[in-house]
Design an enzyme around this catalytic site. Structure first.
Site, PDB file in Angstrom:
ATOM      1  N   LYS A  52       0.520  -1.134   0.351  1.00 49.73           N
ATOM      2  CA  LYS A  52       0.252   0.287   0.496  1.00 49.73           C
ATOM      3  C   LYS A  52       0.871   1.139  -0.061  1.00 49.73           C
ATOM      4  CE  LYS A  52      -3.994  -2.349   2.117  1.00 49.73           C
ATOM      5  NZ  LYS A  52      -4.616  -3.425   2.949  1.00 49.73           N
ATOM      6  N   GLN A  96      -5.189  -1.511   8.981  1.00 44.07           N
ATOM      7  CA  GLN A  96      -5.110  -3.035   8.586  1.00 44.07           C
ATOM      8  C   GLN A  96      -5.274  -4.608   9.390  1.00 44.07           C
ATOM      9  OE1 GLN A  96      -3.026  -3.665   5.518  1.00 44.07           O
ATOM     10  NE2 GLN A  96      -4.129  -6.260   6.209  1.00 44.07           N
ATOM     11  N   ASP A 119     -11.660   2.619   3.762  1.00 41.42           N
ATOM     12  CA  ASP A 119     -11.541   0.626   3.244  1.00 41.42           C
ATOM     13  C   ASP A 119     -12.684   0.343   3.578  1.00 41.42           C
ATOM     14  OD1 ASP A 119      -9.852  -0.561   3.219  1.00 41.42           O
ATOM     15  OD2 ASP A 119      -9.030  -1.168   5.159  1.00 41.42           O
TER      16      ASP A 119
END
Ligand code: NAP
Length: 285
Positions: A52, A96, A119
């Site tokens: 990322k 994450q 997200d």
């Protein structure tokens, strides 16, 4: 003979377009920044986070990493998210997963404000997806929808079968497909006679994390096969949920692993960060 859906190439194209958008934003004095939080030392997460950060660098998005050790308390995690919510230089926040099991990930996702939830895991954004309203769609399902668009695969009236019902992949996929007028069936670990369901699927999406679970005898001739799974074999090789070599003989379209859904997930994250930046600067609704 099936068409191999090239997620790597498509992701490159999307990132190329985002790079241009990012440059245009910079020319207007607008910077874009993603903040990533990782708790603990999960080896797979380290790789995902590194990918990322590289993607951000490629597109021109600033990247800020917060590495917390596995003794981090819930309060410390929530306080950090609140601080990033307030930080005007941060446009997107990503936590994450997985995080250590003593921490409450639901509360953490809930704390990321919907405007920075790139997200798409905040319940407000999940709810908007369910209602088919504009929102941040979680990146893996969104990437799969982009693949369908690019390859002109119309889901209208199609029998879509999804293997897996996780909050981050399986469940948002249900609504993405339903919003595109598919008839959707979801299977999970308690589903009985799974092969009878998969063999009727016009589109089969597997997101269970079991190497080579989807074999050619359980798929329909001419089906579209999307493989989300990432599984590491004993020899270190990465493979999907689908027995690619044999299933590709029967499928009309199929995604490989690696080089399929994975790169698209990251491209859509970049897309969501740019979208968040534009929104926060009043450039889009
Ligand atoms: P997860 O949270 O572990 O969920 C797995 C799902 O599969 C659960 O719903 C589980 O059912 C179901 N399942 C497990 N074994 C099954 C079986 N034998 N038959 C039917 N269903 C079964 O996993 P996830 O986070 O959704 O990830 C799934 C896979 O996708 C993993 O390999 C992960 O690494 C990969 N992934 C890839 C990307 C990408 O960008 N390519 C992104 C995210 C995840 P229950 O609910 O009943 O337990």
């Amino acid at each position: 003979m099936s068409v191999i859906i090239d997620g790597k190439e498509l992701a490159k194209k999307i990132r190329g377009n985002l790079k241009i958008e990012c440059k245009e934003l910079k020319s207007k004095g607008i910077k874009s920044k993603l903040a990533v939080i990782m708790v603990g030392k999960d080896p797979a997460s380290k790789v995902y986070v590194r990918n990322k950060s590289r993607a951000c660098e490629d597109v021109g998005i600033e990247y800020e990493e917060h590495l917390l050790d596995d003794k981090t308390t819930q309060k410390q995690l929530i306080d950090l998210i609140k601080q990033l919510n307030e930080d005007k230089t941060v446009n997107g926040i990503l936590l994450q997963s997985p995080i250590p099991s003593n921490l409450d990930i639901s509360e953490a996702f809930r704390t990321i404000i919907p405007e920075k939830d790139v997200d798409g895991f905040n319940p407000v954004n999940v709810g908007k997806l369910v209602l088919n309203q504009d929102t941040f769609v979680s990146c893996t399902p969104y990437g799969i929808m982009k693949m369908f668009e690019e390859y002109n695969i119309d889901l209208t009236g199609k029998n879509v079968v999804i293997l897996g019902r996780s909050n981050i992949v399986g469940k948002p996929l249900i609504h993405c497909c339903l919003n595109r007028n598919a008839t959707v069936t979801t299977c999970h670990s308690k589903t009985q006679n799974i092969e009878q369901i998969t063999s009727k699927a016009d589109v089969l999406i597997s997101a269970i994390g079991k190497a080579h679970f989807v074999t050619e005898d359980i798929v329909k001739e001419g089906a579209v096969i999307i493989d989300v799974g990432i599984n590491r074999l004993d020899n270190g090789e990465i493979t999907g949920d689908v027995d690619f070599e044999n299933v590709k003989e029967k499928a009309s379209y199929i995604t490989p692993v690696p080089g399929g859904v994975g790169p698209m997930t990251i491209a859509m994250l970049m897309n969501n960060v740019i979208k968040a930046t534009k929104r926060q600067n009043g450039m889009i609704d």
